[in-house]
Every structure is written in C-alpha cells, then in structure tokens.
Design a protein around this motif. Sequence first.
Motif, PDB file in Angstrom:
ATOM      1  N   UNK A 254       0.125   2.412  -1.617  1.00 24.65           N
ATOM      2  CA  UNK A 254      -0.381   2.045  -0.293  1.00 24.65           C
ATOM      3  C   UNK A 254       0.631   1.196   0.477  1.00 24.65           C
ATOM      4  N   UNK A 255       1.230   0.232  -0.222  1.00 25.83           N
ATOM      5  CA  UNK A 255       2.225  -0.630   0.434  1.00 25.83           C
ATOM      6  C   UNK A 255       3.466   0.171   0.832  1.00 25.83           C
ATOM      7  N   UNK A 256       3.856   1.074  -0.063  1.00 17.57           N
ATOM      8  CA  UNK A 256       5.027   1.903   0.230  1.00 17.57           C
ATOM      9  C   UNK A 256       4.789   2.747   1.482  1.00 17.57           C
ATOM     10  N   UNK A 257       3.608   3.376   1.567  1.00 13.39           N
ATOM     11  CA  UNK A 257       3.311   4.218   2.735  1.00 13.39           C
ATOM     12  C   UNK A 257       3.360   3.390   4.011  1.00 13.39           C
ATOM     13  N   UNK A 258       2.804   2.164   3.951  1.00 16.11           N
ATOM     14  CA  UNK A 258       2.833   1.288   5.125  1.00 16.11           C
ATOM     15  C   UNK A 258       4.278   1.004   5.522  1.00 16.11           C
ATOM     16  N   UNK A 259       5.121   0.658   4.517  1.00 15.35           N
ATOM     17  CA  UNK A 259       6.536   0.377   4.797  1.00 15.35           C
ATOM     18  C   UNK A 259       7.251   1.555   5.415  1.00 15.35           C
ATOM     19  N   UNK A 260       6.912   2.725   4.942  1.00 11.73           N
ATOM     20  CA  UNK A 260       7.590   3.921   5.460  1.00 11.73           C
ATOM     21  C   UNK A 260       6.939   4.435   6.740  1.00 11.73           C
ATOM     22  N   UNK A 261       5.907   3.710   7.177  1.00 14.91           N
ATOM     23  CA  UNK A 261       5.210   4.089   8.399  1.00 14.91           C
ATOM     24  C   UNK A 261       4.568   5.485   8.276  1.00 14.91           C
ATOM     25  N   UNK A 262       4.005   5.766   7.109  1.00 15.64           N
ATOM     26  CA  UNK A 262       3.343   7.045   6.865  1.00 15.64           C
ATOM     27  C   UNK A 262       1.832   6.827   6.768  1.00 15.64           C
ATOM     28  N   UNK A 263       1.080   7.847   7.160  1.00 14.53           N
ATOM     29  CA  UNK A 263      -0.381   7.726   7.128  1.00 14.53           C
ATOM     30  C   UNK A 263      -0.934   8.412   5.881  1.00 14.53           C
ATOM     31  N   UNK A 264      -1.737   7.657   5.143  1.00 21.83           N
ATOM     32  CA  UNK A 264      -2.177   8.151   3.834  1.00 21.83           C
ATOM     33  C   UNK A 264      -2.975   9.453   3.901  1.00 21.83           C
ATOM     34  N   UNK A 265      -3.669   9.687   5.007  1.00 17.75           N
ATOM     35  CA  UNK A 265      -4.467  10.918   5.057  1.00 17.75           C
ATOM     36  C   UNK A 265      -3.650  12.122   5.516  1.00 17.75           C
ATOM     37  N   UNK A 266      -2.352  11.932   5.775  1.00 19.57           N
ATOM     38  CA  UNK A 266      -1.513  13.055   6.231  1.00 19.57           C
ATOM     39  C   UNK A 266      -0.410  13.398   5.243  1.00 19.57           C
TER      40      UNK A 266
END
Lengths: 269, 66
Positions: B19-31
């Motif tokens: 979850x933290x990694x996705x936030x850092x990479x500016x990615x949305x978890x549902x996509x």
Amino acid sequence: MITIQFNEKSLTLHKKTSLFELRNQRQADADILIINGFPVTEDAPLNHGDRVVMIKRGAIPDAEQLESLMLARHTPGIHARIARSRVGIAGAGGLGSNVAIALARVGVGELIIADFDVVEPSNLNRQQYFIDQIGLPKVFALRENLKRINPYVNIEIFNGRIDQQNLTHVFNNIDVMVEAFDAPDQKAMLTVAHLQQAPDCPLVAASGMAGHASSNSIQTQHVRKNFYLVGDQTTSAMPGQGLMAPRVSIAAGHQANAVLRLLLGEQPE
Amino acid sequence: MNVHINGENYPCASGLTIGQLLTRLNLQQDRVVIELNQKILNAADNINTKLHEADKLEIIQFVGGG
C-alpha cells in the motif's frame, strides 16, 4: 485423371478439364470462381490437387458453403484450427465489438460475449452498432450484427456484469480470453481474477488507446506467461482526450490478431 | 533494502508495505495488477503485505478507455 477439391468435396476429372468446362458441367450459374484461394476471371486449366470454389453472386451460402468459401480464402490448415476455437470477450464496447467482428469474420467457431450496458448514442463514434440499435442491450445488438456477417458462428451472450465470482463460470472452456472493458478498475479486476483463476488460458488485455496520437504507439506486449497487453499504456480517456474510432479499432485489431496468433500456436508480440 | 520493480532496482525502507509503495509511486490500488515474486496479487487484499529484500515486483496500471 486428376482429383481436385470442388466446393470442398473431392472430385475426379478427366485430365484436360478446364475451369470454365467444370463450371458449365457443375454450376453454370456461378459467377465467382476461386482457385486455390484466388478469385479468377479467365478460364484456366485445372491441375491435380487444386481447390476450386464456385458461387453465385448474391446467393446466401449455407453453413457448409460458407465454410468452404472461408477455407478457400485462408491459408490451408488455418481455418480448421480457428473454427474449433472458443474465445471469450469481456466487454462489448469499442474494443469488444471490433474484436468480435474481426474474429467472426476470420471464422472463430465460438464466441462468448459479456456486457451489462445498452447501446447509447455516444457509443456510435467508435463501437460497431447502428443508430436503430440505441437502447438495446449491447450483447443482443452485437449478436444480431455478428449473425449478419457470419450466421454460422456460435455466439453465447451474458447480459450482466462480470466479477471475480462469475468470471470462470461465464467464460468456461475458452481457448483465449479478451479483456475489452472501458473502466480501468474493471480492467484490473478482470486481469487479476483471470490470471489467478485461469492461469493456463492466455489473456489479451488493452490499456491506452484514447485520443489521436500516432497509430504506431499502440503495441502488443508480452507481460508475463499468458498475459498480453495491447495499447500505448498511457493515453487514458479523459476530458479533452476522448476515445475515437481509429485508435480504438487499431487496439482492437491488435487484440484480435493476438487472439488469432495464439489460436495458431504463435507468439502474439 | 532493495526491491526490483519492473526490472529496475528500487531502494526503499525495510518493511515497506505494498500500500505504501503504491502511494509512493502514485498508483491507484484498484487499477493495478501486481505480480510479487511470480505470484499475481489482489492489491486490495495485500495493502498491508510487507516487502522483503530482493523481492521482484511487476506492476501495471491500467488506464481507462475501450
């Protein structure tokens, strides 16, 4: 004596029989003559092993005749393989409707098409529907259109939403799966669920085909085992960058060709 | 620690979660589609999954349109 395939049936002839002589004997009203996949207009000698197909223009061929006509048009060996295939298409919008038409034209034996939506006026800018189909569920409208192209393709439809629970039930026993949704979260949901639940079945998904950027930026990529991704992976549909027929159909063409190559045991990318 | 994302080295704090990694990479978890060490993960179910040294990730984010 020579033996040829005449309308896909074996026929033995005297050696000197020509194409026009054969037509006059067998099918005098035929006005389209095809030898070994190529339409010809002039008389020609027939050789042992030739495949000859004759048709009367305007007549609707029955299933067997259409099969033989498609066979004549395809590289030998290809048609029989794709006619036995079963392909799933999730989504009947710009991608799915175009993919379905390409696969029906090429003679894929069975298509399973799922969508929950109805045809809306705004769809007509890129999706393979007609103005008199507005309001119809897309799967019914698409089946109708596919039947007008090739009435002998077996089409199963699912008028509803695909989710992680019903995915492999709706798309059972398929050879290849096509992700053709519009919404990014639905694309991701289907991809994850398919790769987890049906890892042995190839998936051809798409991401990034909005706007009118260069056609050549749309590519087919092999992401991992049994996962192929078509698109430029960046151009998202958004205000100011709409979805338009040319690039959406280019992406759909990539997907359909990837399906065809997979069915023939070749790598898509 | 270091993990590999889409073939590239990515230095990060140990114990970083997906979850933290996705936030850092500016990615949305549902996509996104995430593959962690060859295994496909459902992002929403793995927000709190911790990454480990030398983990190999492939992440693809879908964009809208079809």
